[in-house]
Structure formats: structure tokens, C-alpha cells
Design an enzyme around this catalytic site. Structure first.
Site, PDB file in Angstrom:
ATOM      1  N   GLU A 100      -8.534   3.472  -7.399  1.00  0.00           N
ATOM      2  CA  GLU A 100      -8.299   2.773  -6.129  1.00  0.00           C
ATOM      3  C   GLU A 100      -7.674   3.685  -5.057  1.00  0.00           C
ATOM      4  OE1 GLU A 100      -6.462  -1.289  -6.224  1.00  0.00           O
ATOM      5  OE2 GLU A 100      -5.110  -0.386  -4.765  1.00  0.00           O
ATOM      6  N   ARG A 116     -11.002  -4.355  -1.717  1.00  0.00           N
ATOM      7  CA  ARG A 116     -10.344  -3.033  -1.669  1.00  0.00           C
ATOM      8  C   ARG A 116     -11.191  -2.000  -0.904  1.00  0.00           C
ATOM      9  NH1 ARG A 116      -7.668  -6.209  -2.980  1.00  0.00           N
ATOM     10  NH2 ARG A 116      -6.155  -6.329  -4.662  1.00  0.00           N
ATOM     11  N   SER A 176      -2.034  -0.462  -8.536  1.00  0.00           N
ATOM     12  CA  SER A 176      -3.180  -0.517  -9.459  1.00  0.00           C
ATOM     13  C   SER A 176      -3.967   0.778  -9.316  1.00  0.00           C
ATOM     14  CB  SER A 176      -4.096  -1.690  -9.105  1.00  0.00           C
ATOM     15  OG  SER A 176      -3.358  -2.879  -9.165  1.00  0.00           O
TER      16      SER A 176
HETATM   17  C1  LIG Z   1       4.062  -0.418  -6.609  1.00  0.00           C
HETATM   18  C2  LIG Z   1       2.781  -0.581  -5.806  1.00  0.00           C
HETATM   19  C3  LIG Z   1       2.159  -1.810  -5.723  1.00  0.00           C
HETATM   20  C4  LIG Z   1       0.986  -1.978  -4.962  1.00  0.00           C
HETATM   21  N1  LIG Z   1       0.399  -3.211  -4.904  1.00  0.00           N
HETATM   22  C5  LIG Z   1      -0.721  -3.387  -4.174  1.00  0.00           C
HETATM   23  C6  LIG Z   1      -1.336  -4.675  -4.089  1.00  0.00           C
HETATM   24  O1  LIG Z   1      -0.846  -5.656  -4.646  1.00  0.00           O
HETATM   25  N2  LIG Z   1      -2.478  -4.800  -3.373  1.00  0.00           N
HETATM   26  C7  LIG Z   1      -3.031  -3.732  -2.721  1.00  0.00           C
HETATM   27  O2  LIG Z   1      -4.072  -3.923  -2.071  1.00  0.00           O
HETATM   28  N3  LIG Z   1      -2.471  -2.502  -2.777  1.00  0.00           N
HETATM   29  C8  LIG Z   1      -1.332  -2.304  -3.476  1.00  0.00           C
HETATM   30  N4  LIG Z   1      -0.767  -1.067  -3.558  1.00  0.00           N
HETATM   31  C9  LIG Z   1      -1.396   0.075  -2.886  1.00  0.00           C
HETATM   32  C10 LIG Z   1      -0.788   0.388  -1.496  1.00  0.00           C
HETATM   33  O3  LIG Z   1       0.507  -0.128  -1.378  1.00  0.00           O
HETATM   34  C11 LIG Z   1      -1.637  -0.163  -0.363  1.00  0.00           C
HETATM   35  O4  LIG Z   1      -2.926   0.379  -0.418  1.00  0.00           O
HETATM   36  C12 LIG Z   1      -1.016   0.158   1.010  1.00  0.00           C
HETATM   37  O5  LIG Z   1      -1.710  -0.526   2.018  1.00  0.00           O
HETATM   38  C13 LIG Z   1      -1.026   1.654   1.337  1.00  0.00           C
HETATM   39  O6  LIG Z   1      -0.260   1.816   2.509  1.00  0.00           O
HETATM   40  P1  LIG Z   1       0.400   3.191   2.874  1.00  0.00           P
HETATM   41  O7  LIG Z   1       0.959   3.058   4.238  1.00  0.00           O
HETATM   42  O8  LIG Z   1       1.354   3.590   1.818  1.00  0.00           O
HETATM   43  O9  LIG Z   1      -0.870   4.140   2.884  1.00  0.00           O
HETATM   44  P2  LIG Z   1      -0.904   5.689   2.494  1.00  0.00           P
HETATM   45  O10 LIG Z   1      -0.762   5.829   1.024  1.00  0.00           O
HETATM   46  O11 LIG Z   1       0.028   6.448   3.340  1.00  0.00           O
HETATM   47  O12 LIG Z   1      -2.413   6.034   2.881  1.00  0.00           O
HETATM   48  C14 LIG Z   1      -3.486   5.542   2.118  1.00  0.00           C
HETATM   49  C15 LIG Z   1      -4.809   5.884   2.834  1.00  0.00           C
HETATM   50  O13 LIG Z   1      -4.872   5.168   4.056  1.00  0.00           O
HETATM   51  C16 LIG Z   1      -4.958   6.066   5.154  1.00  0.00           C
HETATM   52  N5  LIG Z   1      -4.123   5.497   6.219  1.00  0.00           N
HETATM   53  C17 LIG Z   1      -2.810   5.115   6.144  1.00  0.00           C
HETATM   54  N6  LIG Z   1      -2.426   4.608   7.318  1.00  0.00           N
HETATM   55  C18 LIG Z   1      -3.502   4.661   8.141  1.00  0.00           C
HETATM   56  C19 LIG Z   1      -3.720   4.295   9.491  1.00  0.00           C
HETATM   57  N7  LIG Z   1      -2.753   3.752  10.229  1.00  0.00           N
HETATM   58  N8  LIG Z   1      -4.948   4.501  10.031  1.00  0.00           N
HETATM   59  C20 LIG Z   1      -5.950   5.057   9.294  1.00  0.00           C
HETATM   60  N9  LIG Z   1      -5.800   5.436   8.007  1.00  0.00           N
HETATM   61  C21 LIG Z   1      -4.590   5.241   7.445  1.00  0.00           C
HETATM   62  C22 LIG Z   1      -4.421   7.403   4.642  1.00  0.00           C
HETATM   63  O14 LIG Z   1      -4.958   8.489   5.375  1.00  0.00           O
HETATM   64  C23 LIG Z   1      -4.909   7.358   3.216  1.00  0.00           C
HETATM   65  O15 LIG Z   1      -6.264   7.738   3.175  1.00  0.00           O
HETATM   66  C24 LIG Z   1       0.415  -0.869  -4.287  1.00  0.00           C
HETATM   67  C25 LIG Z   1       1.058   0.386  -4.379  1.00  0.00           C
HETATM   68  C26 LIG Z   1       2.224   0.527  -5.119  1.00  0.00           C
HETATM   69  C27 LIG Z   1       2.902   1.859  -5.187  1.00  0.00           C
END
Ligand SMILES: Cc1cc2nc3c(=O)[nH]c(=O)nc-3n(C[C@H](O)[C@H](O)[C@H](O)COP(=O)(O)OP(=O)(O)OC[C@H]3O[C@@H](n4cnc5c(N)ncnc54)[C@H](O)[C@@H]3O)c2cc1C
EC number: 1.3.1.98
Length: 360
Positions: A352, A172, A245
Site C-alpha cells: 500500500e 486506496r 496496513s
Molecule cells: C499507524 C498507521 C495507521 C494507518 N491507518 C490507515 C488507515 O486506517 N487508512 C488509510 O487509508 N491509511 C492509513 N495509514 C496510511 C497513512 O496514514 C495514510 O496514507 C496517510 O494519508 C498518509 O499521509 P501522510 O501525510 O503521512 O503522507 P506521506 O507518507 O507523507 O506521503 C504519502 C504519499 O503521498 C504523497 N503526498 C503527501 N502529501 C501530498 C500532497 N499534499 N499532495 C500530493 N501528494 C502528497 C507523497 O508524495 C507520497 O507519495 C496508516 C499509517 C500508519 C502509520
């Protein structure tokens, strides 16, 4: 883009749309106040132009599924990534632009019999965010298949493909998380082409450890398991109004793990203590945050009916908005859980998600 071709104001940037948004609309927790401005970028060029033209701090937003944002007016611009082209090569090489929906990338790969990301089915959010915290599930991580990333360096303004090894991917973690040093514009994955999954590593999936199974079977099994835990977004189901998580699984010295086991044995009996999940992590031991939360006295649904922010009724590791929560409600719950686990086991849980304008 050369300087002479760079537009001089956001309004002149092709593929960019200014949108008055709130973080309650942009995040899966459906919480958070309003940025100074929201800019939606449909192309890599628009992202680069936006990043260089915005005056003041900005936050890159993909699917908003790993963000905890404070309420009120936030002194930042939200740069929302919507570049979403994906190409699947017959040699298993996949390129996905940052704004592509991650699960669409997985579904597309599985349809073509490409293997390596089927265990990452159903993770919300964007392709570009997958390296940020090295997303992982069911024994797989994006680092298993990520070859390179196209980065916009926020300090120098340069754009280049960088090898995955430069991101220091770990559990992570990457050196992109919490640093805002670069924006991921596109990712490249090397998948396998024989229709089979990567060797399975996670006990809850059918099959022997190390077995390779048809990718479509593994994907549907993972999605079913995830749905049972509220870990696939469903607009009607408040158990999924979360950031997934909420705490990472703590990695502790083995003496601490032994002390936790002894405490559980004392209070709940030796049988329960013997079932404590613990995985080797280098010289240390990775414990299950969900298991610790439950044993510290926080059941699913805590603190109960009527509370605006609660633990999911399906999984103790997800903190959820039941519809009317504010960021402060959620943060108070996070503090309560963290303090309870610390007092019960002397283990500090680390959140996280990325926090914006607030902290635990
Ligand atoms: C129901 C649920 C289940 C989940 N299950 C998992 C799981 O099984 N495993 C897991 O690892 N995570 C899980 N997550 C967490 C999440 O989905 C992941 O971390 C996902 O990769 C976040 O993507 P996002 O586009 O929504 O990022 P955002 O929430 O939009 O951004 C998160 C962070 O990343 C940065 N960011 C986003 N895109 C970029 C980019 N292109 N370049 C640079 N920085 C960037 C943002 O600035 C921010 O700091 C879960 C979340 C939810 C709600």
C-alpha cells in the site's frame, strides 16, 4: 503568483525553511536515508515557489506515514508541507490546508458536531494526503465527503480547484498516487451538521448497519479499536512504527477466492474456511490481506524476538521497525511475507505505501 513576483532562489521564499533532515526523522517507519535537501513550507505560496525553484526531482512529504524510503543518499529534495490552516463553516463546509494534521481536522469537526469523517479518526498523516490514496477505515473513505481539491499541477505550474471526481478515487487509489502529477495544497469537505455520524457500515462498531450515532461516540470507539490494533501512533510503542496496513486487501476473481477457501478448508478445516472474510467488489471479491498472511503461516510478531523488523504484535498487516531496523530489513520481511502468501494461495499482495528509491 505572477512570474515577476516569484522569488529567484529558495533562500528568498517567505515561509520556507531549508532543513537538513533524514527520512528516518520524517517517516513513521523511522527508516530511510537523506535527501539532497529538506525544505519546510509554511504557506501555499511557499510550496508553489519551492516546487518551481527546486532543481531536479522532489518528493512531497506530509506526515511520512505512507512512505518506504531506501537508505543512503537520495537524489531528491523533500518538500515538507506545513501549511496548516483549517476553517469549519456552520454549513458543514470544511477547508483544510494540506499540511494540517489529519486527526486534528477530524477532532475539530467532531467538536463542532460535524459528521462524515468520524470513522477516519486516528489515521496518521496530513489532510493533503487523504485524497492521494483515498484514505479509508471502518467503512468510510475520504471520497464520501471530499468535494474539491486545490492542486498545483507539477507540469504546467498552474494552481486551481478541481472537483473530487477528477481524481478517480477508488479503493486506496487516486490518480495522484504514484504519479507525482500534482501537489494538493488544500482540500474541501462537505460534512453534515446534525451531530450524527454517517450511516455506519462496519460490523466492529456498535449499532446496526446504516444507523447514525453521535459523532463523538463514534470517534472514541474508532480510536479505541485502532489503539487495540496499534493503528494510532504512539512514540513508545514499536507496534506503531509502521506504515499502517502494509498490503492492500487483494481484489480477485471469485474463482480465486473459492480456491483460497478450498485450500484453507483442506489445511485448517471447513469451519475456518467458512469464516474467510470476503466482500463483493464489482464482479470480483475483496479478500483480507491480514487473514491470508496469518493463514500462510505468519503470526503476529513474526519472525520473533530479536528481529529488527517484525510484524506488529497486534496486527499481521503492519510491518514494524522495532528500533534498529534498516529499510533493507523491512523490505526483506515484506518480500518474505509476499512470497509466502503467493506460494500458499497463489495471490499476489500489493504494497500500500509509496516506495522511494526501493521496490519490493
Ligand atoms: C499507524 C498507521 C495507521 C494507518 N491507518 C490507515 C488507515 O486506517 N487508512 C488509510 O487509508 N491509511 C492509513 N495509514 C496510511 C497513512 O496514514 C495514510 O496514507 C496517510 O494519508 C498518509 O499521509 P501522510 O501525510 O503521512 O503522507 P506521506 O507518507 O507523507 O506521503 C504519502 C504519499 O503521498 C504523497 N503526498 C503527501 N502529501 C501530498 C500532497 N499534499 N499532495 C500530493 N501528494 C502528497 C507523497 O508524495 C507520497 O507519495 C496508516 C499509517 C500508519 C502509520
Amino acid at each position: 503568483m505572477s512570474d515577476s513576483l516569484m522569488p529567484h532562489s529558495l533562500a528568498d521564499v517567505p515561509g520556507l525553511r531549508v532543513d537538513p533532515v533524514s527520512f528516518a526523522e520524517l517517516t513513521t517507519l523511522r527508516l530511510g536515508g537523506t535527501p539532497r535537501l529538506g525544505v519546510r513550507c509554511a504557506t501555499q505560496e511557499a510550496i508553489v515557489a519551492a516546487c518551481s525553484l527546486i532543481d531536479g526531482p522532489f518528493l512531497v512529504v506530509g506526515g511520512g506515514s505512507n512512505l518506504v524510503v531506501a537508505e543512503g543518499s537520495l537524489d531528491l529534495t523533500a518538500v515538507i508541507l506545513e501549511n496548516s490552516s483549517v476553517t469549519f463553516g456552520s454549513d458543514g463546509l470544511v477547508r483544510a490546508e494540506a499540511g494540517a494534521v489529519w486527526d486534528d481536522v477530524v477532532a475539530g469537526a467532531v467538536e463542532r458536531g460535524l459528521g462524515g469523517i468520524e470513522c477516519l479518526s486516528g489515521i496518521p498523516g496530513s489532510a493533503g494526503a487523504t485524497p492521494v490514496q483515498n484514505v479509508g477505515a471502518y467503512g468510510a473513505e475520504i471520497s464520501d465527503v471530499l468535494t474539491q481539491v486545490k492542486l498545483y499541477d507539477r507540469e504546467t505550474g498552474s494552481v486551481s480547484w478541481e472537483p473530487a471526481s477528477s481524481l478517480e478515487l477508488a479503493y486506496r487509489y487516486s490518480n495522484l498516487k504514484f504519479t507525482q502529477r500534482a501537489v494538493v495544497l488544500e482540500i474541501e469537505l462537505q460534512l453534515t451538521t446534525d451531530g450524527l455520524s454517517r450511516p455506519l457500515r462496519f460490523g466492529q462498531l456498535a449499532g446496526e448497519a446504516g444507523e447514525r450515532r453521535p459523532v463523538a461516540e463514534v470517534r472514541s470507539e474508532v480510536l479505541a479499536l485502532r489503539r487495540g490494533k496499534g493503528m494510532v501512533l504512539e512514540p513508545e510503542d514499536h507496534d506503531t512504527w509502521s506504515a499502517g496496513s502494509f498490503f492492500t486487501n487483494p481484489i480477485v476473481p471469485s474463482a480465486v477466492a473459492d480456491a483460497v477457501r478450498a485450500r484453507v478448508a483442506e489445511e485448517r478445516g471447513k469451519e475456518d474456511a467458512a469464516r474467510m472474510p470476503a466482500w463483493p467488489a464489482g464482479d470480483e471479491v475483496k479478500l483480507s490481506a491480514a487473514w491470508l498472511i496469518e493463514r500462510a503461516g505468519f503470526p503476529r510478531g513474526y519472525p520473533g524476538e530479536g528481529a529488527p523488523a517484525r510484524l506488529s504484535t497486534k496486527h499481521t498487516l503492519a510491518l514494524t521497525n522495532r528500533g534498529s531496523a534498516t529499510a533493507d530489513d523491512l523490505i526483506a520481511l515484506a518480500r518474505d511475507i509476499r512470497a509466502g502468501v503467493l506460494s500458499a494461495f497463489d495471490v499476489t499482495l500489493e504494497p500500500e505505501p509509496v516506495w522511494v528509491g526501493a521496490s519490493i
